[in-house]
Design an enzyme around this catalytic site. Structure first.
Site, mmCIF file in Angstrom:
data_model
loop_
_atom_site.group_PDB
_atom_site.id
_atom_site.type_symbol
_atom_site.label_atom_id
_atom_site.label_comp_id
_atom_site.label_asym_id
_atom_site.label_seq_id
_atom_site.Cartn_x
_atom_site.Cartn_y
_atom_site.Cartn_z
ATOM 1 N N ARG A 106 0.838 -1.207 0.000
ATOM 2 C CA ARG A 106 0.000 0.000 0.000
ATOM 3 C C ARG A 106 0.869 1.252 0.000
ATOM 4 O O ARG A 106 0.964 1.958 -0.995
ATOM 5 C CB ARG A 106 -0.955 -0.019 1.198
ATOM 6 N N ASP A 107 1.547 1.509 1.080
ATOM 7 C CA ASP A 107 2.351 2.723 1.196
ATOM 8 C C ASP A 107 3.544 2.681 0.250
ATOM 9 O O ASP A 107 3.988 3.715 -0.257
ATOM 10 C CB ASP A 107 2.818 2.867 2.647
ATOM 11 N N HIS B 257 6.241 4.645 12.693
ATOM 12 C CA HIS B 257 6.359 4.557 11.235
ATOM 13 C C HIS B 257 7.423 5.565 10.803
ATOM 14 O O HIS B 257 7.170 6.772 10.767
ATOM 15 C CB HIS B 257 4.996 4.889 10.613
ATOM 16 N N HIS C 90 10.553 7.070 8.210
ATOM 17 C CA HIS C 90 11.154 7.193 6.889
ATOM 18 C C HIS C 90 12.642 7.467 7.078
ATOM 19 O O HIS C 90 13.046 8.047 8.090
ATOM 20 C CB HIS C 90 10.496 8.321 6.096
ATOM 21 N N CYS D 111 5.230 9.578 0.140
ATOM 22 C CA CYS D 111 3.884 10.137 0.241
ATOM 23 C C CYS D 111 3.624 10.999 -0.985
ATOM 24 O O CYS D 111 4.398 11.922 -1.257
ATOM 25 C CB CYS D 111 3.731 10.977 1.516
ATOM 26 N N ASN E 103 10.230 4.608 2.866
ATOM 27 C CA ASN E 103 9.991 4.074 4.205
ATOM 28 C C ASN E 103 11.209 3.306 4.713
ATOM 29 O O ASN E 103 12.078 2.879 3.934
ATOM 30 C CB ASN E 103 8.809 3.097 4.158
#
Length: 315
Positions: A25-26, A221, A223, A254, A263
């Site tokens: 997804r991300d 989460h 990065h 993003c 990420n």
């Protein structure tokens, strides 16, 4: 022969960690080209086979917002046909009630909503104000809980915002606790542009603790924009947090924040945790092989340091 780090446990850290895989997804939402549905399905299945306990599969977002994930329903329908109930356990992001209804219609059981800790990003990402974003989340979370679903809450820009700069810790806590009060089970605190440092991580987790939020309800989460992701994981572990989001091969960013680079790579996290003797249940070689394969699908090398170090034998 598999290469693994020497294990030197730190008794002051948690003995077990959950890796929450966000690559499908991300990781893929920011791709310039659309990845074929069958490649996404293979990616999800390979990650599950590698032992990732949680794999976030897609997002039921409007295709005009994130065209890379416009095939969410087709993907989940195909995965359900292949995996049965296991596919229904895969979490998906739902931006609003319409997205939730689509997930409910497919029998999915785990969803996530995505909030902002800052005014500017709430406007750019959600077309809402910092305060009014909850008007969108409340009916979505309420309906999900009524359907017997588990709801995760993401909060972006927790450590810094490219438009506003530093984000007050109390502002992040206010957004996070509001989501928890609405019924979110777990809160993922996102360093969307990768500016967090270890002391900042500890201070934010401590501020949530002061607000009555146990670290067991938090996920982190990170990065790796400034190379601080694993240092920040270590600070999170020292603070007692045991769930960490990661993306196979370091994919992702993003689409609404240009300074949000990749990420934290799942492989880098697995290597780090393995060296500390922390249980995670993930097969490092299998994840590396998966990331090498996905890099071939995307036509570029993986940014993960561990994939670069170990992946040549799999290429």
């Amino acid at each position: 022969m598999s290469t693994l780090p020497m294990v030197v446990p730190d008794p002051g850290l948690p003995s077990k960690v959950t890796i929450y895989e966000v690559g499908p997804r991300d990781g893929l939402q920011n791709e310039k080209s659309v990845v074929p549905t069958e490649v996404k399905a293979a990616f999800v299945k390979r990650l599950l086979d590698a032992g990732l306990p949680v794999v976030e599969a897609t997002s039921f977002v409007h295709p005009d917002w994130v065209p890379q994930l416009a095939d969410a329903a087709d993907l989940m329908t195909g995965l359900t046909a292949d995996l049965g109930d296991a596919a229904r356990q895969l979490p998906v992001l739902v931006p609003n009630r319409r997205g939730l209804d689509r997930a409910v219609g497919l029998g999915l059981r785990h969803v996530a909503v995505f909030a902002s800790a800052t005014e500017t990003f709430a406007d750019k990402n959600l077309n809402r104000t910092l305060a009014s974003q909850f008007e969108m989340f409340e009916p979505t979370i309420e309906a999900a809980l009524a359907a017997g679903m588990d709801v995760r809450g993401y909060v972006s820009m927790c450590f810094g915002d490219p438009w506003e700069g530093a984000v007050p810790i109390e502002q992040v806590v206010a957004v996070g606790t509001r989501l928890l009060d609405l019924g979110v089970g777990q809160l993922s605190l996102g360093d969307t542009i990768g500016v967090a440092t270890a002391g900042h991580v500890k201070a934010l987790v401590a501020a949530f603790a002061d607000a009555g939020v146990a670290c067991e309800r938090l996920a982190l989460h990170f990065h790796d924009t400034y190379g601080q992701a694993l240092t920040n994981v270590h600070a999170g572990l020292q603070s007692g947090v045991t769930t960490y989001d990661a993306s196979a091969g370091g994919l992702g960013g993003c689409p609404y924040a240009k300074s949000a680079t990749g990420n934290l790579a799942t492989e880098d996290l697995v290597w780090f945790l393995t060296g500390l003797g922390i249980e995670h249940g993930v097969d490092l070689d299998a994840v590396v092989g998966t990331s090498v394969w996905m890099a071939q699908q995307l036509g570029r090398p993986s940014p993960s340091a561990v994939v670069r170090a170990l992946g040549s034998a799999d290429s």
